[in-house]
Design a protein around this motif. Structure first.
Motif, PDB file in Angstrom:
ATOM      1  N   ASP A 230       0.864  -1.173   0.000  1.00  0.00           N
ATOM      2  CA  ASP A 230       0.000   0.000   0.000  1.00  0.00           C
ATOM      3  C   ASP A 230       0.904   1.227   0.000  1.00  0.00           C
ATOM      4  OD1 ASP A 230      -2.506   1.527   0.395  1.00  0.00           O
ATOM      5  OD2 ASP A 230      -1.623   1.986   2.340  1.00  0.00           O
ATOM      6  N   ASP A 231       0.885   1.980  -1.089  1.00  0.00           N
ATOM      7  CA  ASP A 231       1.812   3.096  -1.247  1.00  0.00           C
ATOM      8  C   ASP A 231       1.605   4.180  -0.200  1.00  0.00           C
ATOM      9  OD1 ASP A 231       3.081   1.964  -3.423  1.00  0.00           O
ATOM     10  OD2 ASP A 231       1.672   2.814  -4.860  1.00  0.00           O
ATOM     11  N   ASN A 264      -6.789  -0.034  -0.598  1.00  0.00           N
ATOM     12  CA  ASN A 264      -5.692   0.819  -0.151  1.00  0.00           C
ATOM     13  C   ASN A 264      -6.205   2.089   0.519  1.00  0.00           C
ATOM     14  OD1 ASN A 264      -6.624   1.645  -2.761  1.00  0.00           O
ATOM     15  ND2 ASN A 264      -4.851   2.965  -2.925  1.00  0.00           N
ATOM     16  N   SER A 266      -6.576   5.828   0.779  1.00  0.00           N
ATOM     17  CA  SER A 266      -6.633   6.692  -0.394  1.00  0.00           C
ATOM     18  C   SER A 266      -7.160   8.067  -0.045  1.00  0.00           C
ATOM     19  CB  SER A 266      -7.536   6.056  -1.460  1.00  0.00           C
ATOM     20  OG  SER A 266      -7.814   6.942  -2.507  1.00  0.00           O
ATOM     21  N   THR A 519       0.912  14.305 -10.548  1.00  0.00           N
ATOM     22  CA  THR A 519       0.396  13.758  -9.293  1.00  0.00           C
ATOM     23  C   THR A 519       0.300  14.795  -8.191  1.00  0.00           C
ATOM     24  OG1 THR A 519       2.641  13.074  -8.714  1.00  0.00           O
ATOM     25  CG2 THR A 519       1.241  11.435  -9.779  1.00  0.00           C
ATOM     26  N   ASN A 542      -7.007  -2.156  -5.331  1.00  0.00           N
ATOM     27  CA  ASN A 542      -5.626  -1.689  -5.266  1.00  0.00           C
ATOM     28  C   ASN A 542      -4.628  -2.705  -5.808  1.00  0.00           C
ATOM     29  OD1 ASN A 542      -6.099  -3.358  -2.909  1.00  0.00           O
ATOM     30  ND2 ASN A 542      -4.112  -2.686  -2.187  1.00  0.00           N
ATOM     31  N   THR A 543      -5.051  -3.932  -6.093  1.00  0.00           N
ATOM     32  CA  THR A 543      -4.139  -4.932  -6.653  1.00  0.00           C
ATOM     33  C   THR A 543      -4.792  -5.622  -7.839  1.00  0.00           C
ATOM     34  OG1 THR A 543      -4.924  -6.805  -5.319  1.00  0.00           O
ATOM     35  CG2 THR A 543      -3.242  -5.370  -4.329  1.00  0.00           C
ATOM     36  N   ASN A 570      -4.201   6.608 -10.874  1.00  0.00           N
ATOM     37  CA  ASN A 570      -4.015   7.111  -9.519  1.00  0.00           C
ATOM     38  C   ASN A 570      -3.780   5.973  -8.519  1.00  0.00           C
ATOM     39  OD1 ASN A 570      -3.700   9.275  -7.785  1.00  0.00           O
ATOM     40  ND2 ASN A 570      -5.857   9.341  -7.204  1.00  0.00           N
ATOM     41  N   ASN A 571      -2.923   5.008  -8.935  1.00  0.00           N
ATOM     42  CA  ASN A 571      -2.531   3.866  -8.102  1.00  0.00           C
ATOM     43  C   ASN A 571      -3.689   2.929  -7.763  1.00  0.00           C
ATOM     44  OD1 ASN A 571       0.303   4.281  -7.803  1.00  0.00           O
ATOM     45  ND2 ASN A 571      -0.139   5.987  -6.436  1.00  0.00           N
ATOM     46  N   GLU A 572      -4.707   2.894  -8.614  1.00  0.00           N
ATOM     47  CA  GLU A 572      -5.828   1.976  -8.401  1.00  0.00           C
ATOM     48  C   GLU A 572      -6.245   1.348  -9.722  1.00  0.00           C
ATOM     49  OE1 GLU A 572      -8.536   3.491  -4.779  1.00  0.00           O
ATOM     50  OE2 GLU A 572      -8.590   4.801  -6.515  1.00  0.00           O
ATOM     51  N   GLY A 617      -0.136  -1.733 -14.122  1.00  0.00           N
ATOM     52  CA  GLY A 617       0.050  -0.958 -12.910  1.00  0.00           C
ATOM     53  C   GLY A 617       0.923  -1.688 -11.917  1.00  0.00           C
ATOM     54  N   LYS A 618       1.887  -0.984 -11.348  1.00  0.00           N
ATOM     55  CA  LYS A 618       2.810  -1.563 -10.376  1.00  0.00           C
ATOM     56  C   LYS A 618       3.484  -2.810 -10.934  1.00  0.00           C
ATOM     57  CE  LYS A 618       0.288   0.198  -6.339  1.00  0.00           C
ATOM     58  NZ  LYS A 618      -0.385  -0.122  -5.075  1.00  0.00           N
TER      59      LYS A 618
END
Length: 712
Positions: A230-231, A264, A266, A519, A542-543, A570-572, A617-618
């Motif tokens: 989780d960032d 996550n 957020s 960002t 989130n994953t 946006n990381n999701e 992503g990631k």
């Protein structure tokens, strides 16, 4: 909104006006590529023809040479139009440091500027990233250096992306890590591995997941079914014994393992995290304290201290301060509270032949300040809200009283004590007492965006100059032949949940969603179209694994729930499911895929599937493939950049760009041939600032997809 958060790469279906050239590229190494009637050549900075327009396609000049196509074959010419490398290839990339990747007979290899093969062999796949060439030969993977030498022979079942000196490699059914000298750094004993980040990697061994360092030392014990970073907190979301909690970088429990799932932490949820418990959704803080009890079917975007909730398909509102309901879930639709503390609500009014939606307003005390009696409404702004009655617009105040009688064709939000209204086709200022005044010409709204052909041509000519920049861009695919014809474009600083619900209520459906690359000042851009799908829903995870679980649940609930949008923003991970699609069947690639699943895609292409969405992503890929699309044939292109020359070359072959993802320094472009009249063509390239996306829909074009390509 910033003036330039990103650029819009807009492909429009409009007839080109009579002009000297159909298309003009940027000046590159002193020459511009130009196209006319399907033929390509080059002009100098003064506009003089240097190389006649005789080629079917061409790239720009790189290192003094350009790849060009003639009679269906690719070769290379210099700036004097002399042949440097003969026309004998099916495809050819630009030269970089003296070498270029070419293809023929479904093989790929590296050549020098004399056309000599410099690689030991010809490969089934060859692509370069950060100075290394990943290649595949007979389903075995390896790496080349910049000079085309095999530094890692093709002997692995699969190879990972390069990260911090380590390359994940699979051999004999197990994963390990090697370096660029093909030396084993960590043994082949894992079921899955991730790219090293900050000296740590998540790996799976004997069916359990843990975290190791570069020496192979266990940093977090192998006690978990899954681990994802989780960032926001730097903790891992972990699954153990089918329950989910969180642990820190040392493996110490920070959130107890008592939930079915944890999303996550957020900013969209004002720093909190959604949790699932016994199929109901709640919310927790970073200490694991329950902020909202897990009793709702969904919890929506939180704003100004309040979160929208759904229970049994009815909507209400909960205060974050104490977790209490301030609006019980009884509405058919509900927006966020405005700065004035007032939200829009919707009620479905049954009729003889159909249900008619009406809108009203409710405040944070739970008082409905108006009945549900308006056809359309806008949020409160500056103490006033625009409302529509009998197709005419007026305004109400925060007490719910009529302030300005509904008589106008359109009405915009109040700003600085005045708003713009339209009466008898004329735009005027109006104050809060209903007094009208003239608007200076320079301040008149351009909401109709009547762009002339000259405007479009001018914008087209600056395309290549902008495209050369490295900053984040939006690539917007549009057409005037698409099934959906009426669209709205909405910008928002947070996930636009309220706008989605608002326009769902008006029978619009999600077409596309992107977020700015900046960002430090996130901005979402939402595109919704009229009456294309039915019964849409969306999911954020989130994953990639939890997203795949969401997909499975939707597929299981109904075979009509099919993905019409998938992205990592946006990381999701965000997916949109729709019914009433033209699709007949759909599949999604497996979670945990750390390289583009090319073999899987090729197999599904053979089975009649087409790529309809893909995202990364990631370091994880998800690809959606579907039957029943408009696409008759597809190709994947992997390149260092996306240029007009590539689009023109593919267009000459009958292909259009339908999807694009940037992963690392590489662009993964999907080009498609269209099978029927519902298909799309792309005849012109123009560039707009991000804030002008609405113009695309106002000149007779329909947005199919806008693709954000983040800066390097």
């Amino acid at each position: 909104m910033k003036q330039v958060l990103s650029f819009l790469f807009v492909l429009l279906l409009v007839s080109a006006k009579s002009q000297k050239y159909d298309k003009i590229d940027s000046l590159r190494e002193g020459l511009r590529k130009v196209t006319k009637s399907g033929k390509t050549g080059f002009i100098n900075a003064q506009g003089e023809v240097v190389i006649e327009l005789v080629y079917e396609a061409a790239n720009g000049f790189y290192e003094g040479v350009s790849a060009v196509k003639k009679n269906g074959k690719v070769g290379y010419i210099d700036k004097n139009n002399r042949i440097v490398v003969p026309f004998e290839y099916d495809g050819g990339n630009n030269f970089n440091k003296g070498y270029a990747v070419v293809s023929g007979n479904k093989k790929n290899w590296l050549i020098d500027k004399k056309g000599r093969q410099v690689t030991l062999r010809k490969y089934d796949l060859l692509r370069y990233n950060k100075g290394l060439g990943m290649m595949v030969l007979d389903k075995k993977w390896g790496y080349l250096n910049e000079a085309g030498q095999e530094i890692i022979p093709p002997e692995y079942d699969m190879i990972h992306n390069y990260g911090e000196g380590f390359i994940g490699a699979k051999k004999g059914g197990k994963w390990g890590y090697i370096d660029t000298l093909d030396q084993v750094q960590l043994p082949f004993e894992f079921e899955s591995v991730s790219v090293f980040e900050n000296g740590r990697a998540v790996v799976e061994r004997n069916g359990k997941t843990g975290v190791i360092d570069k020496s192979g030392k266990t940093l977090i014990s192998f006690n978990y079914q899954s681990l994802y970073l989780d960032d926001a907190t730097g903790w891992y979301i972990a699954e153990k014994k089918d329950k989910t909690g969180m642990i820190d970088q040392r493996g110490r429990e920070t959130i107890p393992f008592e939930f079915d799932d944890i999303d996550n932490f957020s900013e969209v949820n004002e720093g909190y995290a959604l949790v699932i418990y016994k199929d109901k959704t709640g919310m927790i803080d970073v200490k694991g304290n329950i902020i909202i009890q897990a009793r709702y079917d969904k919890i929506f975007e939180c704003k100004n201290g309040y979160c929208g909730v759904e229970l049994n398909k009815k909507y209400g509102m909960v205060a974050l301060q104490n977790g209490k309901e301030i609006l019980e879930p009884k509405y058919d639709g509900l927006g966020n509270f405005s700065e004035d503390g007032i939200a829009i609500y919707k009620k479905n009014i049954p009729g003889v032949y159909y249900t008619n939606a009406k809108f009203g307003f409710v405040n944070t005390s739970g008082k409905e300040i108006t009945a549900a009696k308006y056809e359309k409404v806008e949020d409160f702004s500056n103490g006033m809200a625009a409302v529509q009655v009998n197709n005419k617009w007026g305004y109400i105040n925060t007490e719910g009283n009529e302030a300005i009688f509904p008589r106008y064709e359109s009405a915009e939000d109040f700003k600085n004590e005045k708003a713009i209204v339209k009466e008898d086709g004329k735009y005027l200022y109006i104050d809060k007492k209903g007094r009208l005044s003239e608007i200076p010409e320079s301040e008149k709204p351009k909401s109709e965006f009547n762009l002339s052909d000259e405007d479009l041509e001018s914008m087209m000519k600056i395309f290549a100059e902008v495209l050369e920049q490295k900053d984040g861009k939006h690539f917007v695919l549009s057409t005037n032949k698409a099934p959906q014809s009426e669209q709205v474009v909405v910008s928002s600083k947070t996930f636009p949940e309220a706008a989605i619900k608002k326009y769902w209520d008006q029978n619009y459906y999600i077409i596309d969603l992107t977020v700015s690359a900046d960002t430090s000042d996130v901005e979402y851009t939402l595109v919704m179209g009229k009456a294309r799908y039915t019964d849409q829903s969306w999911a954020k995870r989130n994953t990639d694994i939890t997203m795949i679980e969401s997909v499975r649940e939707k597929y299981k609930a109904s075979d009509k729930n099919l993905i019409t949008y998938l992205n990592f923003i946006n990381n999701e991970w965000v997916a949109v499911y729709s019914q009433n699609t033209p699709f007949t069947s759909q599949i999604v690639s497996a979670a945990g895929t750390t390289v583009y699943p090319e073999t899987w895609v090729n197999e599904k292409w053979k089975q009649g599937y087409a790529i309809t969405n893909m995202a990364c992503g990631k370091g994880k890929w998800l690809v959606v493939m579907t039957k029943g699309t408009d696409y008759a044939q597809q190709k994947l292109s992997i390149s260092d950049k996306v240029e007009a020359s590539m689009l023109e070359e593919k267009k000459a072959e009958g292909y259009i760009l339908t999807d694009l993802v940037k992963n690392g320094s590489k662009y993964y472009s999907v080009f498609s041939k269209v099978a029927n009249i519902r298909g799309y063509s792309q005849d012109k390239v123009v560039v707009m600032e991000a804030g002008e996306l609405k113009k695309v829909t106002q000149v007779g074009n329909t947005i199919i997809r806008s693709i954000l390509v983040p800066g390097n």
